[in-house]
Design a protein around this motif. Structure first.
Motif, mmCIF file in Angstrom:
data_model
loop_
_atom_site.group_PDB
_atom_site.id
_atom_site.type_symbol
_atom_site.label_atom_id
_atom_site.label_comp_id
_atom_site.label_asym_id
_atom_site.label_seq_id
_atom_site.Cartn_x
_atom_site.Cartn_y
_atom_site.Cartn_z
ATOM 1 N N ALA A 5 0.868 -1.176 0.000
ATOM 2 C CA ALA A 5 0.000 0.000 0.000
ATOM 3 C C ALA A 5 0.901 1.222 0.000
ATOM 4 C CB ALA A 5 -0.899 0.003 1.228
ATOM 5 N N VAL A 6 0.848 2.009 -1.068
ATOM 6 C CA VAL A 6 1.684 3.204 -1.185
ATOM 7 C C VAL A 6 0.833 4.427 -0.858
ATOM 8 C CG1 VAL A 6 3.185 4.573 -2.672
ATOM 9 C CG2 VAL A 6 3.050 2.089 -2.998
ATOM 10 N N THR A 7 1.168 5.105 0.240
ATOM 11 C CA THR A 7 0.438 6.313 0.617
ATOM 12 C C THR A 7 0.955 7.491 -0.206
ATOM 13 O OG1 THR A 7 1.956 6.707 2.450
ATOM 14 C CG2 THR A 7 -0.073 5.519 2.958
ATOM 15 N N VAL A 8 0.027 8.204 -0.816
ATOM 16 C CA VAL A 8 0.371 9.313 -1.706
ATOM 17 C C VAL A 8 -0.342 10.580 -1.229
ATOM 18 C CG1 VAL A 8 0.262 10.176 -4.072
ATOM 19 C CG2 VAL A 8 0.761 7.765 -3.654
ATOM 20 N N PRO A 9 0.386 11.474 -0.535
ATOM 21 C CA PRO A 9 -0.214 12.732 -0.087
ATOM 22 C C PRO A 9 -0.512 13.669 -1.263
ATOM 23 C CG PRO A 9 1.793 12.230 1.152
ATOM 24 C CD PRO A 9 1.743 11.301 -0.021
ATOM 25 N N TRP A 10 -1.662 14.271 -1.215
ATOM 26 C CA TRP A 10 -2.115 15.181 -2.262
ATOM 27 C C TRP A 10 -1.095 16.267 -2.551
ATOM 28 C CZ3 TRP A 10 -6.738 18.946 -1.145
ATOM 29 C CH2 TRP A 10 -6.991 19.743 -2.268
ATOM 30 N N HIS A 11 -0.611 16.945 -1.510
ATOM 31 C CA HIS A 11 0.259 18.094 -1.749
ATOM 32 C C HIS A 11 1.694 17.706 -2.094
ATOM 33 C CE1 HIS A 11 -2.927 20.879 -1.134
ATOM 34 N NE2 HIS A 11 -3.211 20.366 0.045
ATOM 35 N N SER A 12 2.001 16.419 -2.078
ATOM 36 C CA SER A 12 3.282 15.964 -2.631
ATOM 37 C C SER A 12 3.164 15.804 -4.137
ATOM 38 C CB SER A 12 3.702 14.635 -2.006
ATOM 39 O OG SER A 12 4.016 14.790 -0.647
ATOM 40 N N VAL A 13 1.934 15.594 -4.600
ATOM 41 C CA VAL A 13 1.667 15.414 -6.031
ATOM 42 C C VAL A 13 1.328 16.747 -6.690
ATOM 43 C CG1 VAL A 13 0.084 14.360 -7.701
ATOM 44 C CG2 VAL A 13 0.916 13.027 -5.762
ATOM 45 N N GLU A 14 0.420 17.506 -6.069
ATOM 46 C CA GLU A 14 -0.006 18.790 -6.637
ATOM 47 C C GLU A 14 0.657 19.912 -5.860
ATOM 48 O OE1 GLU A 14 -4.053 20.530 -8.451
ATOM 49 O OE2 GLU A 14 -4.175 20.041 -6.324
ATOM 50 N N LEU A 15 1.629 20.543 -6.483
ATOM 51 C CA LEU A 15 2.388 21.596 -5.820
ATOM 52 C C LEU A 15 1.612 22.896 -5.713
ATOM 53 C CD1 LEU A 15 5.783 20.816 -7.548
ATOM 54 C CD2 LEU A 15 4.983 20.062 -5.292
ATOM 55 N N GLU A 16 0.818 23.169 -6.723
ATOM 56 C CA GLU A 16 -0.116 24.294 -6.749
ATOM 57 C C GLU A 16 -1.215 23.892 -7.714
ATOM 58 O OE1 GLU A 16 1.635 27.522 -9.729
ATOM 59 O OE2 GLU A 16 3.035 27.087 -8.104
ATOM 60 N N PRO A 17 -2.356 24.570 -7.702
ATOM 61 C CA PRO A 17 -3.479 24.123 -8.535
ATOM 62 C C PRO A 17 -3.086 23.828 -9.987
ATOM 63 C CG PRO A 17 -4.186 25.876 -7.091
ATOM 64 C CD PRO A 17 -2.689 25.764 -6.934
ATOM 65 N N GLY A 18 -3.276 22.579 -10.364
ATOM 66 C CA GLY A 18 -2.997 22.150 -11.731
ATOM 67 C C GLY A 18 -1.535 21.917 -12.072
#
Length: 191
Positions: free
Chosen positions: A52-65
């Motif tokens: 199970a790989v936990t993926v935080p939103w703000h590690s993926v999206e640095l700013e909107p879009g």
């Protein structure tokens, strides 16, 4: 690139289609996105061990879009290593906020759909977990046609219809939600 499903949900459990072998989702190899991206995440030794790989939103999206393509490429590298070793994983999206309004929920979903797009060629990826915040927001109504969890699945299924969806079993119990009646085909897991 359309993939055929390798797994299915059966009575809230994970079953490989080719041989009907059940995979345990109660003893997971839990890996953070940071460990996967840094190359320090282990490949589990047990053939039936699911990661199970936990993926935080703000590690993926640095700013909107605007997405962190570097960390997503490193995640893909880790998932490809799992694939090379005949191992499987699912992604556990994490949000640092409640996601109680449609704008934040939509942005979060877009970031996770983008994540799925970046790892679409990784056969090791079984699917995604329903975000905890969506399950909580959907509440006692369960995972209805109008809920955020269904919205998440519908957006994912546009390009990733082979995915299986997971939910935290402890959370489902805490909220008194029945996975089978709330969402047909949901696999329960424990971290």
């Amino acid at each position: 690139m359309k993939q055929n499903p390798l797994f299915r949900s059966e009575k809230n459990s994970l079953v490989r289609i080719e041989d009907n072998l059940a995979f345990s989702t109660s003893e997971l190899n839990a890996v953070s996105l940071e460990k996967a991206a840094s190359g320090t995440a282990e490949i589990p030794s047990g053939k039936n061990t699911v990661t199970a790989v936990t993926v935080p939103w703000h590690s993926v999206e640095l700013e909107p879009g605007a997405y962190n393509e570097e960390i997503l490429a490193a995640l893909r590298t880790y998932l490809k290593k799992l694939e090379e070793n005949g191992r499987f994983a699912f992604i556990v999206p994490e949000a640092e906020e409640s996601l109680s309004d449609a704008d934040s929920a939509g942005s979060f979903i877009s970031a996770m759909v983008h994540t799925a797009r970046r790892v679409k060629d990784c056969e090791s990826v079984i699917g995604f977990a329903l975000p905890e915040q969506f399950i909580r927001n959907d509440g006692s109504a369960g995972i209805s046609a109008d809920g955020y969890s269904r919205w998440f699945v519908n957006e994912m299924n546009v390009k990733h219809s082979h995915y299986v969806y997971f939910a935290d079993g402890a959370l489902m119990e805490q909220l008194h939600l029945d996975a089978e009646s709330s969402f047909n085909g949901l696999v329960l897991y424990r971290m």
